[in-house]
Design a protein around this motif. Structure first.
Motif, mmCIF file in Angstrom:
data_model
loop_
_atom_site.group_PDB
_atom_site.id
_atom_site.type_symbol
_atom_site.label_atom_id
_atom_site.label_comp_id
_atom_site.label_asym_id
_atom_site.label_seq_id
_atom_site.Cartn_x
_atom_site.Cartn_y
_atom_site.Cartn_z
ATOM 1 N N GLU A 1 140.822 -62.346 17.996
ATOM 2 C CA GLU A 1 140.336 -61.237 17.605
ATOM 3 C C GLU A 1 139.588 -60.424 18.639
ATOM 4 O OE1 GLU A 1 139.657 -60.765 12.698
ATOM 5 O OE2 GLU A 1 137.998 -61.117 14.075
ATOM 6 N N ILE A 2 138.673 -61.565 19.442
ATOM 7 C CA ILE A 2 138.009 -60.936 20.630
ATOM 8 C C ILE A 2 139.206 -60.557 21.693
ATOM 9 C CG2 ILE A 2 136.708 -61.897 22.407
ATOM 10 C CD1 ILE A 2 135.377 -63.482 20.566
ATOM 11 N N THR A 3 140.239 -61.295 21.665
ATOM 12 C CA THR A 3 141.378 -60.880 22.865
ATOM 13 C C THR A 3 141.841 -59.511 22.401
ATOM 14 O OG1 THR A 3 141.527 -63.114 23.411
ATOM 15 C CG2 THR A 3 142.934 -61.654 23.849
ATOM 16 N N ALA A 4 141.976 -59.444 21.084
ATOM 17 C CA ALA A 4 142.770 -58.260 20.452
ATOM 18 C C ALA A 4 141.780 -57.091 20.673
ATOM 19 C CB ALA A 4 143.204 -58.389 19.357
ATOM 20 N N ALA A 5 140.551 -57.192 20.490
ATOM 21 C CA ALA A 5 139.798 -55.888 20.780
ATOM 22 C C ALA A 5 139.265 -55.673 22.131
ATOM 23 C CB ALA A 5 138.459 -56.262 19.733
ATOM 24 N N PHE A 6 139.080 -56.764 22.840
ATOM 25 C CA PHE A 6 138.466 -56.465 24.011
ATOM 26 C C PHE A 6 139.232 -56.745 25.475
ATOM 27 C CE2 PHE A 6 134.390 -57.945 21.456
ATOM 28 C CZ PHE A 6 134.221 -56.577 21.078
ATOM 29 N N GLY A 7 140.444 -57.358 25.046
ATOM 30 C CA GLY A 7 141.414 -57.491 26.310
ATOM 31 C C GLY A 7 141.181 -58.777 26.805
ATOM 32 N N ALA B 1 135.428 -63.249 27.830
ATOM 33 C CA ALA B 1 134.452 -61.891 27.579
ATOM 34 C C ALA B 1 133.198 -62.153 27.300
ATOM 35 C CB ALA B 1 135.169 -61.138 26.584
ATOM 36 N N GLY B 2 132.488 -63.184 27.944
ATOM 37 C CA GLY B 2 131.063 -63.626 27.715
ATOM 38 C C GLY B 2 130.842 -64.130 26.569
ATOM 39 N N ARG C 1 132.509 -56.939 27.580
ATOM 40 C CA ARG C 1 132.084 -58.080 27.688
ATOM 41 C C ARG C 1 130.893 -58.236 26.922
ATOM 42 N NH1 ARG C 1 131.981 -62.624 31.188
ATOM 43 N NH2 ARG C 1 129.901 -63.480 31.437
ATOM 44 N N LEU C 2 130.968 -59.370 26.126
ATOM 45 C CA LEU C 2 129.414 -59.815 25.330
ATOM 46 C C LEU C 2 128.481 -59.948 26.517
ATOM 47 C CD1 LEU C 2 127.951 -60.568 22.796
ATOM 48 C CD2 LEU C 2 128.839 -62.888 23.084
#
Lengths: 135, 156
Positions: free
Chosen positions: A26-32, A59-60, B5-6
């Motif tokens: 989901e993180i990859t899908a939403a934030f690339g 993504a952090g 980014r978080l």
């Protein structure tokens, strides 16, 4: 605290989740990001202190299987770690120890040394990472 | 695809003054304390990425999106509309949004990404976080009567 030292910056946040693969997707899908950005770090896996399942970093986020990391005294909290980048890891570690913290793990994650502590300082699960870059 | 980014986390603490003092002493973290009376909170923000939240009332409305000690996981994005659209595509809706006195839009997506309290925000290039949020100089150590503007009745 030396006035010349740059302020530590949050590098990533470790979170305990029930379904690591689904949340990572989901993180990859939403934030690339692509696979190279979001591949598990090389320090993960059974050899990594206290964790049976390889964490996912991207993504952090650092995602950790809930069974590996969720705090027994904070069962409702997903917070497993706050990783701060510090310019002088040894000096910062010494201050943490002087404040009563205990080292939980001392390991290399994604090419940098990280020292993970218990929750002795401000009740937070703090990890210090060598370096000054947030990313 | 938006860049995201978080980048920040807000953690609930019982004693904000003690926690900020300890983190300042041990790690050198610097905080500005905001009195957010409209939300029943005191909030310590800064440039480190760690924010601390203390309730000033027994019950506050915003607690409904907290998860344990985690008040919000704040994802910095370069395009807030695109980021919200991306979240919508994977099935998450906006819970509420607010605009800070400095004009920063924050969009709370509720329990997204495995039940994590996920918030999207955008800060204009070149602005420090504290200045962008408050609209005031970061040199000022303490702010009072910080009042965000809600654009959703869900959080009022």
């Amino acid at each position: 605290m030396s006035t010349a030292a740059p302020e530590p910056r949050l590098h990533r946040i470790a979170l305990a989740v029930d379904d690591l693969a689904d949340v990572a997707a989901e993180i990859t899908a939403a934030f690339g990001g692509d696979e190279s950005d979001t591949a598990p770090d090389t320090g993960g896996g059974p050899g990594r202190a206290g964790r049976a399942e390889t964490p996912w970093i991207g993504a952090g986020y650092e995602l950790i299987a809930a069974g590996d990391q969720r705090s027994e005294d904070r069962p409702d909290s997903p917070l497993a770690g706050l990783v701060f980048a510090v310019a002088d890891l040894d000096a910062a570690t010494a201050r943490m120890l002087a404040a009563g913290a205990t080292v939980v793990a001392d390991e290399v994650i994604d090419g940098a040394r990280e020292v993970r502590f218990d929750r002795a300082v401000a009740g937070l699960p703090i990890t210090l990472r060598a370096g000054t870059s947030a990313n | 695809m938006t860049t995201a980014r978080l980048d920040r986390i807000a953690v609930v603490v019982d004693d904000l003054d003690t926690a900020t003092a300890q983190l300042s002493e041990v790690l050198g973290l610097q905080f500005v304390v905001l009195e957010v009376d409209a939300m029943g909170l005191r909030v310590a923000i800064g440039e480190s990425g760690l924010e601390l939240v203390e309730k000033t009332r027994d019950e506050v409305d915003i607690e409904r999106v907290w998860r344990g000690e985690v008040a919000s996981l704040e994802v910095r994005v370069d395009d807030i509309d695109a980021a919200v659209a991306a979240m919508n595509r994977i099935g998450y809706e906006v819970d509420h949004s607010l605009v800070t006195p400095g004009g920063v839009q924050k969009v709370q997506m509720g329990h997204a990404m495995g039940g994590l309290p996920t918030l999207l925000y955008h800060v204009p290039a070149g602005a420090s976080y504290v200045e962008a949020v408050t609209g005031r100089s970061a040199d000022q150590e303490r702010y009072e009567a910080y009042t965000p503007t809600f654009d959703s009745p869900a959080a009022s």
